[in-house]
Enzyme design. Structure first.
Site, PDB file in Angstrom:
ATOM      1  N   LYS A   8       0.839  -1.221   0.000  1.00 46.75           N
ATOM      2  CA  LYS A   8       0.000   0.000   0.000  1.00 46.75           C
ATOM      3  C   LYS A   8       0.861   1.254   0.000  1.00 46.75           C
ATOM      4  O   LYS A   8       0.621   2.200  -0.747  1.00 46.75           O
ATOM      5  CB  LYS A   8      -0.933   0.032   1.234  1.00 46.75           C
ATOM      6  CG  LYS A   8      -1.879  -1.138   1.335  1.00 46.75           C
ATOM      7  CD  LYS A   8      -2.815  -1.014   2.523  1.00 46.75           C
ATOM      8  CE  LYS A   8      -2.135  -1.102   3.877  1.00 46.75           C
ATOM      9  NZ  LYS A   8      -1.496  -2.416   4.151  1.00 46.75           N
ATOM     10  N   ARG A  83     -10.363   0.808   7.762  1.00 46.23           N
ATOM     11  CA  ARG A  83     -10.031  -0.619   7.783  1.00 46.23           C
ATOM     12  C   ARG A  83     -10.928  -1.445   8.696  1.00 46.23           C
ATOM     13  O   ARG A  83     -10.577  -2.586   9.027  1.00 46.23           O
ATOM     14  CB  ARG A  83      -8.546  -0.873   8.014  1.00 46.23           C
ATOM     15  CG  ARG A  83      -7.927  -0.512   9.285  1.00 46.23           C
ATOM     16  CD  ARG A  83      -6.491  -1.057   9.328  1.00 46.23           C
ATOM     17  NE  ARG A  83      -5.522  -0.120   8.807  1.00 46.23           N
ATOM     18  CZ  ARG A  83      -4.240  -0.411   8.593  1.00 46.23           C
ATOM     19  NH1 ARG A  83      -3.773  -1.603   8.847  1.00 46.23           N
ATOM     20  NH2 ARG A  83      -3.420   0.503   8.143  1.00 46.23           N
ATOM     21  N   ARG A 120      11.657  -5.431   5.542  1.00 46.20           N
ATOM     22  CA  ARG A 120      11.405  -3.995   5.344  1.00 46.20           C
ATOM     23  C   ARG A 120      12.308  -3.129   6.231  1.00 46.20           C
ATOM     24  O   ARG A 120      12.553  -3.426   7.395  1.00 46.20           O
ATOM     25  CB  ARG A 120       9.952  -3.656   5.651  1.00 46.20           C
ATOM     26  CG  ARG A 120       9.729  -2.148   5.586  1.00 46.20           C
ATOM     27  CD  ARG A 120       8.302  -1.752   5.545  1.00 46.20           C
ATOM     28  NE  ARG A 120       7.529  -2.331   6.616  1.00 46.20           N
ATOM     29  CZ  ARG A 120       6.210  -2.272   6.653  1.00 46.20           C
ATOM     30  NH1 ARG A 120       5.540  -1.691   5.673  1.00 46.20           N
ATOM     31  NH2 ARG A 120       5.564  -2.807   7.665  1.00 46.20           N
ATOM     32  N   ARG A 153      10.464  -1.468  11.720  1.00 45.04           N
ATOM     33  CA  ARG A 153       9.296  -1.062  12.503  1.00 45.04           C
ATOM     34  C   ARG A 153       9.071  -2.034  13.651  1.00 45.04           C
ATOM     35  O   ARG A 153       9.308  -3.232  13.501  1.00 45.04           O
ATOM     36  CB  ARG A 153       8.062  -1.030  11.594  1.00 45.04           C
ATOM     37  CG  ARG A 153       7.798   0.349  11.043  1.00 45.04           C
ATOM     38  CD  ARG A 153       6.747   0.385   9.982  1.00 45.04           C
ATOM     39  NE  ARG A 153       5.509  -0.326  10.263  1.00 45.04           N
ATOM     40  CZ  ARG A 153       4.472  -0.348   9.435  1.00 45.04           C
ATOM     41  NH1 ARG A 153       4.527   0.321   8.294  1.00 45.04           N
ATOM     42  NH2 ARG A 153       3.383  -1.020   9.739  1.00 45.04           N
ATOM     43  N   ARG A 164      -1.193  -8.938  13.099  1.00 41.42           N
ATOM     44  CA  ARG A 164      -1.720  -7.998  12.088  1.00 41.42           C
ATOM     45  C   ARG A 164      -2.487  -8.743  11.005  1.00 41.42           C
ATOM     46  O   ARG A 164      -3.526  -8.284  10.538  1.00 41.42           O
ATOM     47  CB  ARG A 164      -0.563  -7.196  11.460  1.00 41.42           C
ATOM     48  CG  ARG A 164      -0.034  -6.115  12.388  1.00 41.42           C
ATOM     49  CD  ARG A 164       1.390  -5.744  12.063  1.00 41.42           C
ATOM     50  NE  ARG A 164       1.530  -5.055  10.796  1.00 41.42           N
ATOM     51  CZ  ARG A 164       2.694  -4.950  10.142  1.00 41.42           C
ATOM     52  NH1 ARG A 164       3.797  -5.489  10.653  1.00 41.42           N
ATOM     53  NH2 ARG A 164       2.754  -4.298   9.019  1.00 41.42           N
TER      54      ARG A 164
HETATM   55  P1  AP5 Z   1       4.834  -1.537   1.985  1.00 43.98           P
HETATM   56  O1  AP5 Z   1       4.578  -0.748   0.756  1.00 43.98           O
HETATM   57  O2  AP5 Z   1       5.488  -0.890   3.142  1.00 43.98           O
HETATM   58  O3  AP5 Z   1       3.484  -2.311   2.407  1.00 43.98           O
HETATM   59  P2  AP5 Z   1       2.188  -1.789   3.183  1.00 43.98           P
HETATM   60  O4  AP5 Z   1       1.024  -2.462   2.552  1.00 43.98           O
HETATM   61  O5  AP5 Z   1       2.190  -0.314   3.257  1.00 43.98           O
HETATM   62  O6  AP5 Z   1       2.472  -2.471   4.574  1.00 43.98           O
HETATM   63  P3  AP5 Z   1       2.223  -1.887   6.038  1.00 43.98           P
HETATM   64  O7  AP5 Z   1       2.991  -2.785   6.944  1.00 43.98           O
HETATM   65  O8  AP5 Z   1       2.504  -0.429   6.100  1.00 43.98           O
HETATM   66  O9  AP5 Z   1       0.708  -2.159   6.197  1.00 43.98           O
HETATM   67  P4  AP5 Z   1      -0.058  -2.217   7.534  1.00 43.98           P
HETATM   68  O10 AP5 Z   1      -1.461  -2.094   7.083  1.00 43.98           O
HETATM   69  O11 AP5 Z   1       0.253  -3.402   8.363  1.00 43.98           O
HETATM   70  O12 AP5 Z   1       0.561  -1.014   8.371  1.00 43.98           O
HETATM   71  P5  AP5 Z   1       0.118   0.487   8.585  1.00 43.98           P
HETATM   72  O13 AP5 Z   1       1.341   1.301   8.702  1.00 43.98           O
HETATM   73  O14 AP5 Z   1      -0.905   0.890   7.598  1.00 43.98           O
HETATM   74  O15 AP5 Z   1       5.701  -2.817   1.545  1.00 43.98           O
HETATM   75  C1  AP5 Z   1       6.183  -3.732   2.513  1.00 43.98           C
HETATM   76  C2  AP5 Z   1       7.631  -4.155   2.160  1.00 43.98           C
HETATM   77  O16 AP5 Z   1       7.621  -4.862   0.916  1.00 43.98           O
HETATM   78  C3  AP5 Z   1       8.590  -2.964   1.947  1.00 43.98           C
HETATM   79  O17 AP5 Z   1       9.870  -3.342   2.401  1.00 43.98           O
HETATM   80  C4  AP5 Z   1       8.599  -2.762   0.430  1.00 43.98           C
HETATM   81  O18 AP5 Z   1       9.824  -2.216  -0.036  1.00 43.98           O
HETATM   82  C5  AP5 Z   1       8.415  -4.204  -0.070  1.00 43.98           C
HETATM   83  N1  AP5 Z   1       7.659  -4.274  -1.320  1.00 43.98           N
HETATM   84  C6  AP5 Z   1       6.565  -3.543  -1.660  1.00 43.98           C
HETATM   85  N2  AP5 Z   1       6.123  -3.911  -2.874  1.00 43.98           N
HETATM   86  C7  AP5 Z   1       6.944  -4.919  -3.289  1.00 43.98           C
HETATM   87  C8  AP5 Z   1       7.006  -5.720  -4.468  1.00 43.98           C
HETATM   88  N3  AP5 Z   1       6.121  -5.578  -5.465  1.00 43.98           N
HETATM   89  N4  AP5 Z   1       7.984  -6.658  -4.547  1.00 43.98           N
HETATM   90  C9  AP5 Z   1       8.888  -6.815  -3.558  1.00 43.98           C
HETATM   91  N5  AP5 Z   1       8.891  -6.077  -2.426  1.00 43.98           N
HETATM   92  C10 AP5 Z   1       7.925  -5.149  -2.293  1.00 43.98           C
HETATM   93  O19 AP5 Z   1      -0.558   0.377  10.010  1.00 43.98           O
HETATM   94  C11 AP5 Z   1       0.234   0.028  11.119  1.00 43.98           C
HETATM   95  C12 AP5 Z   1      -0.590   0.005  12.390  1.00 43.98           C
HETATM   96  O20 AP5 Z   1      -1.179   1.296  12.618  1.00 43.98           O
HETATM   97  C13 AP5 Z   1      -1.780  -0.964  12.412  1.00 43.98           C
HETATM   98  O21 AP5 Z   1      -1.385  -2.271  12.730  1.00 43.98           O
HETATM   99  C14 AP5 Z   1      -2.611  -0.308  13.519  1.00 43.98           C
HETATM  100  O22 AP5 Z   1      -2.046  -0.552  14.783  1.00 43.98           O
HETATM  101  C15 AP5 Z   1      -2.463   1.166  13.202  1.00 43.98           C
HETATM  102  N6  AP5 Z   1      -3.447   1.623  12.224  1.00 43.98           N
HETATM  103  C16 AP5 Z   1      -3.206   2.086  10.960  1.00 43.98           C
HETATM  104  N7  AP5 Z   1      -4.341   2.393  10.337  1.00 43.98           N
HETATM  105  C17 AP5 Z   1      -5.343   2.119  11.209  1.00 43.98           C
HETATM  106  C18 AP5 Z   1      -6.758   2.209  11.122  1.00 43.98           C
HETATM  107  N8  AP5 Z   1      -7.373   2.641  10.002  1.00 43.98           N
HETATM  108  N9  AP5 Z   1      -7.465   1.837  12.207  1.00 43.98           N
HETATM  109  C19 AP5 Z   1      -6.869   1.415  13.336  1.00 43.98           C
HETATM  110  N10 AP5 Z   1      -5.533   1.293  13.492  1.00 43.98           N
HETATM  111  C20 AP5 Z   1      -4.781   1.647  12.425  1.00 43.98           C
HETATM  112 MG    MG Z   2       2.299   1.111   4.820  1.00 48.16          MG
END
Ligand code: AP5
Ligand code: MG
Length: 208
Positions: A8, A83, A120, A153, A164
């Site tokens: 994402k 979400r 990551r 992270r 997660r």
């Molecule tokens: P990356 O692009 O970082 O993936 P991502 O989908 O953004 O993963 P996140 O871990 O950020 O998602 P998440 O939903 O768990 O966390 P968030 O920060 O939103 O890619 C991942 C890795 O793969 C990177 O190293 C990248 O380089 C690599 N990669 C990408 N594409 C690739 C490809 N095609 N091929 C190879 N490698 C690739 O949320 C974190 C926390 O915040 C949640 O757990 C919760 O506690 C809180 N939170 C956030 N939003 C909410 C909400 N709406 N409600 C409640 N709590 C929330």
């Molecule tokens: Mg992210």
């Protein structure tokens, strides 16, 4: 939308540049608050590190505050929000909710997610993300964008990754039918290189 590690942030960063709208990631906004050390920070820190969601009322307020900033006036790209079903309906009641035009899910096998998250590297200063194998920074351990040190992270540890994924299946997947019923939903294959995924994303949005 999409499971943890589906890409994402990687795709959102690029698409927001092409569209000229801000990339609004709920996770990035929450991590910024945690780093700020306020009263709220203490409440969110343990939830985020253990892989659990923060309360919906808090995240809707944080997003609405961000979308009220001037740069989001002509559009925005949401990453990781809404979400849960209750976030979707709380958001629909804000002045921004009616503006949602498309929901795109990035879909990929669970083994690939674990590999992406396990390798990551994140810049806590500017939010840029890298990968030990797939997207190496020019200089090891240093952010290409701002020169800050790269770290893992706190929620990219195996136990938090498992939690997660579990929370995603339980609480976020029900949003698929919610947005399908509203004719907003489409899904793309998020396997392959970031470039291949980006082409599929552009195609699904009719950008060609
Ligand atoms: P990356 O692009 O970082 O993936 P991502 O989908 O953004 O993963 P996140 O871990 O950020 O998602 P998440 O939903 O768990 O966390 P968030 O920060 O939103 O890619 C991942 C890795 O793969 C990177 O190293 C990248 O380089 C690599 N990669 C990408 N594409 C690739 C490809 N095609 N091929 C190879 N490698 C690739 O949320 C974190 C926390 O915040 C949640 O757990 C919760 O506690 C809180 N939170 C956030 N939003 C909410 C909400 N709406 N409600 C409640 N709590 C929330
Ligand atoms: Mg992210």
């Amino acid at each position: 939308m999409g499971a943890p590690g589906c890409g994402k942030g990687t795709q959102g960063e690029r698409l927001s540049k092409e569209l000229g709208v801000p990339h609004v990631s709920s996770g990035d906004l929450i991590r910024e608050i945690v780093l700020g050390g306020s009263e709220e920070a203490a409440r969110f820190k343990d939830l985020i590190s253990s892989g659990n969601f923060i309360p919906s009322s808090d995240v809707v307020r944080i997003i609405a505050r961000r979308l009220a900033e001037g740069d989001a006036r002509d559009g925005y790209l949401l990453d990781g929000f809404p979400r849960t079903l209750d976030q979707a309906s709380l958001f629909a009641d804000t002045p921004f909710g009616a503006g949602l035009q498309r929901v795109v899910a990035l879909s990929i096998a669970e083994e690939a997610l674990v590999e992406r998250l396990g390798g990551r590297l994140t810049c806590l200063n500017c939010g840029a993300t890298y990968h030990e194998t797939y997207r190496r920074p020019r200089k090891a351990g240093v952010c290409d964008v701002c020169g800050h040190e790269l770290t893992k992270r706190s929620d990219d540890q195996p136990a938090a990754i498992r939690q997660r994924l579990k929370v995603y299946h339980q609480k976020t997947e029900p949003l698929i039918s919610y947005y399908q019923e509203r004719n907003l939903y489409s899904e793309i294959d998020a396997s392959g290189t970031p470039e291949q995924v980006y082409e599929r994303l552009r195609h699904s949005l009719g950008l060609e």
